[in-house]
Design a protein around this motif. Sequence first.
Motif, PDB file in Angstrom:
ATOM      1  N   UNK A 110      22.709 -21.053 -39.948  1.00  0.00           N
ATOM      2  CA  UNK A 110      21.778 -21.875 -40.747  1.00  0.00           C
ATOM      3  C   UNK A 110      21.895 -21.624 -42.244  1.00  0.00           C
ATOM      4  N   UNK A 111      22.128 -20.365 -42.639  1.00  0.00           N
ATOM      5  CA  UNK A 111      22.257 -20.053 -44.060  1.00  0.00           C
ATOM      6  C   UNK A 111      23.538 -20.653 -44.638  1.00  0.00           C
ATOM      7  N   UNK A 112      24.603 -20.674 -43.815  1.00  0.00           N
ATOM      8  CA  UNK A 112      25.855 -21.308 -44.236  1.00  0.00           C
ATOM      9  C   UNK A 112      25.643 -22.800 -44.449  1.00  0.00           C
ATOM     10  N   UNK A 113      24.921 -23.421 -43.535  1.00  0.00           N
ATOM     11  CA  UNK A 113      24.651 -24.853 -43.657  1.00  0.00           C
ATOM     12  C   UNK A 113      23.847 -25.157 -44.916  1.00  0.00           C
ATOM     13  N   UNK A 114      22.837 -24.350 -45.175  1.00  0.00           N
ATOM     14  CA  UNK A 114      22.019 -24.576 -46.368  1.00  0.00           C
ATOM     15  C   UNK A 114      22.830 -24.380 -47.639  1.00  0.00           C
ATOM     16  N   UNK A 128      25.626 -26.973 -52.312  1.00  0.00           N
ATOM     17  CA  UNK A 128      26.820 -27.235 -53.127  1.00  0.00           C
ATOM     18  C   UNK A 128      27.103 -28.732 -53.202  1.00  0.00           C
ATOM     19  N   UNK A 129      27.050 -29.401 -52.052  1.00  0.00           N
ATOM     20  CA  UNK A 129      27.323 -30.838 -52.029  1.00  0.00           C
ATOM     21  C   UNK A 129      26.229 -31.613 -52.752  1.00  0.00           C
ATOM     22  N   UNK A 130      24.981 -31.191 -52.589  1.00  0.00           N
ATOM     23  CA  UNK A 130      23.887 -31.837 -53.316  1.00  0.00           C
ATOM     24  C   UNK A 130      24.016 -31.644 -54.810  1.00  0.00           C
ATOM     25  N   UNK A 131      24.508 -30.480 -55.214  1.00  0.00           N
ATOM     26  CA  UNK A 131      24.708 -30.201 -56.630  1.00  0.00           C
ATOM     27  C   UNK A 131      25.769 -31.126 -57.222  1.00  0.00           C
ATOM     28  N   UNK A 132      26.822 -31.390 -56.474  1.00  0.00           N
ATOM     29  CA  UNK A 132      27.882 -32.291 -56.948  1.00  0.00           C
ATOM     30  C   UNK A 132      27.324 -33.690 -57.188  1.00  0.00           C
ATOM     31  N   UNK A 133      26.512 -34.164 -56.236  1.00  0.00           N
ATOM     32  CA  UNK A 133      25.906 -35.484 -56.389  1.00  0.00           C
ATOM     33  C   UNK A 133      24.955 -35.497 -57.578  1.00  0.00           C
ATOM     34  N   UNK A 134      24.150 -34.452 -57.706  1.00  0.00           N
ATOM     35  CA  UNK A 134      23.187 -34.383 -58.802  1.00  0.00           C
ATOM     36  C   UNK A 134      23.832 -34.309 -60.163  1.00  0.00           C
ATOM     37  N   UNK A 135      24.962 -33.612 -60.273  1.00  0.00           N
ATOM     38  CA  UNK A 135      25.659 -33.506 -61.552  1.00  0.00           C
ATOM     39  C   UNK A 135      26.129 -34.871 -62.037  1.00  0.00           C
ATOM     40  N   UNK A 136      26.560 -35.708 -61.108  1.00  0.00           N
ATOM     41  CA  UNK A 136      27.015 -37.046 -61.489  1.00  0.00           C
ATOM     42  C   UNK A 136      25.876 -37.835 -62.128  1.00  0.00           C
ATOM     43  N   UNK A 137      24.669 -37.741 -61.554  1.00  0.00           N
ATOM     44  CA  UNK A 137      23.498 -38.413 -62.118  1.00  0.00           C
ATOM     45  C   UNK A 137      23.065 -37.760 -63.429  1.00  0.00           C
ATOM     46  N   UNK A 138      23.171 -36.429 -63.493  1.00  0.00           N
ATOM     47  CA  UNK A 138      22.753 -35.694 -64.678  1.00  0.00           C
ATOM     48  C   UNK A 138      23.619 -36.067 -65.883  1.00  0.00           C
ATOM     49  N   UNK A 189      25.185 -32.126 -42.827  1.00  0.00           N
ATOM     50  CA  UNK A 189      25.513 -30.695 -42.881  1.00  0.00           C
ATOM     51  C   UNK A 189      24.642 -29.917 -41.908  1.00  0.00           C
ATOM     52  N   UNK A 190      23.359 -30.260 -41.861  1.00  0.00           N
ATOM     53  CA  UNK A 190      22.458 -29.584 -40.935  1.00  0.00           C
ATOM     54  C   UNK A 190      22.861 -29.746 -39.479  1.00  0.00           C
ATOM     55  N   UNK A 191      23.488 -30.876 -39.174  1.00  0.00           N
ATOM     56  CA  UNK A 191      23.949 -31.133 -37.809  1.00  0.00           C
ATOM     57  C   UNK A 191      25.321 -30.519 -37.543  1.00  0.00           C
ATOM     58  N   UNK A 192      25.931 -29.936 -38.587  1.00  0.00           N
ATOM     59  CA  UNK A 192      27.199 -29.236 -38.397  1.00  0.00           C
ATOM     60  C   UNK A 192      28.438 -30.019 -38.748  1.00  0.00           C
ATOM     61  N   UNK A 193      28.295 -31.178 -39.367  1.00  0.00           N
ATOM     62  CA  UNK A 193      29.451 -32.000 -39.725  1.00  0.00           C
ATOM     63  C   UNK A 193      29.876 -31.676 -41.161  1.00  0.00           C
ATOM     64  N   UNK A 194      30.554 -30.544 -41.312  1.00  0.00           N
ATOM     65  CA  UNK A 194      30.882 -30.056 -42.649  1.00  0.00           C
ATOM     66  C   UNK A 194      31.942 -30.907 -43.339  1.00  0.00           C
ATOM     67  N   UNK A 195      33.064 -31.116 -42.676  1.00  0.00           N
ATOM     68  CA  UNK A 195      34.164 -31.858 -43.305  1.00  0.00           C
ATOM     69  C   UNK A 195      33.768 -33.310 -43.546  1.00  0.00           C
ATOM     70  N   UNK A 196      33.017 -33.878 -42.612  1.00  0.00           N
ATOM     71  CA  UNK A 196      32.558 -35.258 -42.790  1.00  0.00           C
ATOM     72  C   UNK A 196      31.636 -35.367 -44.002  1.00  0.00           C
ATOM     73  N   UNK A 197      30.807 -34.341 -44.184  1.00  0.00           N
ATOM     74  CA  UNK A 197      29.886 -34.343 -45.324  1.00  0.00           C
ATOM     75  C   UNK A 197      30.643 -34.236 -46.643  1.00  0.00           C
ATOM     76  N   UNK A 198      31.630 -33.334 -46.690  1.00  0.00           N
ATOM     77  CA  UNK A 198      32.425 -33.168 -47.907  1.00  0.00           C
ATOM     78  C   UNK A 198      33.179 -34.456 -48.248  1.00  0.00           C
ATOM     79  N   UNK A 199      33.736 -35.093 -47.231  1.00  0.00           N
ATOM     80  CA  UNK A 199      34.457 -36.342 -47.445  1.00  0.00           C
ATOM     81  C   UNK A 199      33.487 -37.436 -47.891  1.00  0.00           C
TER      82      UNK A 199
END
Length: 225
Positions: free
Chosen positions: A5-9, A14-24, A112-122
């Motif tokens: 769970x900590x890995x998922x969070x 990290x992925x949320x930060x990438x999205x947020x930086x684009x808006x920032x 990510x919470x459901x475990x789809x790491x590569x799909x989330x990154x893509x």
Amino acid sequence: MMFDPFLKLGISAILGMIIGLERELKRKPVGLKTCLVISISSCLLTIVSIESAYVFPLKDHITMDPLRLAAQIVSGVGFLGAGVILRRGNDSITGLTTAAIIWGAAGIGVAVGAGFYWESAFGVALLIVSVELIPFLINFFGPKQLREKEVMLQITVADEKNIAKVIEHLKRQEINIKTMRIKDVEENEHLLKLRAVIDQKRSTAELYYAIRSIEDIVHVDIESG
């Protein structure tokens, strides 16, 4: 795994930060902190939803839907997205992309919470390409209509007999008028409220100087997105 769970969070952050930086970087109302909170919270709720379905089984062999709680995130984030959609006085709508980014950040968190790491990154990569690279390419290679932007013009003309002449000059300046409203403001002064489209690369200052050079124009007010 205990630390899963900590890995998922962490990945979700990290992925949320990438999205947020684009808006920032674009100085949008929803930026880094908001996207981080949405992505991490969505991921946490998804983890809780999945884990609780197996850790706390109901009596009488009634099974729980592992994504029952996570499914409510999509509708819940919609209220947050609605808060950034604004309607201006000229009836134009802004904030739709930012609202969609909010919804997308929540979707990344759920994935990510459901475990789809590569799909989330893509998915994040596609989001960034969609809002950054594709519009850039369209400005150079897209159809003419997609390389134009809308502007709202309020022009005060000195005499009613000059209105037609002013409109003709505007057309010569490659200002494509879509709608027009004429209003009497003072004696011998008339207000033209125009919704027009111009080339995307044309600056507001350049447009102002082009209009202000036309004779018989008293005042100019330009609103450009």
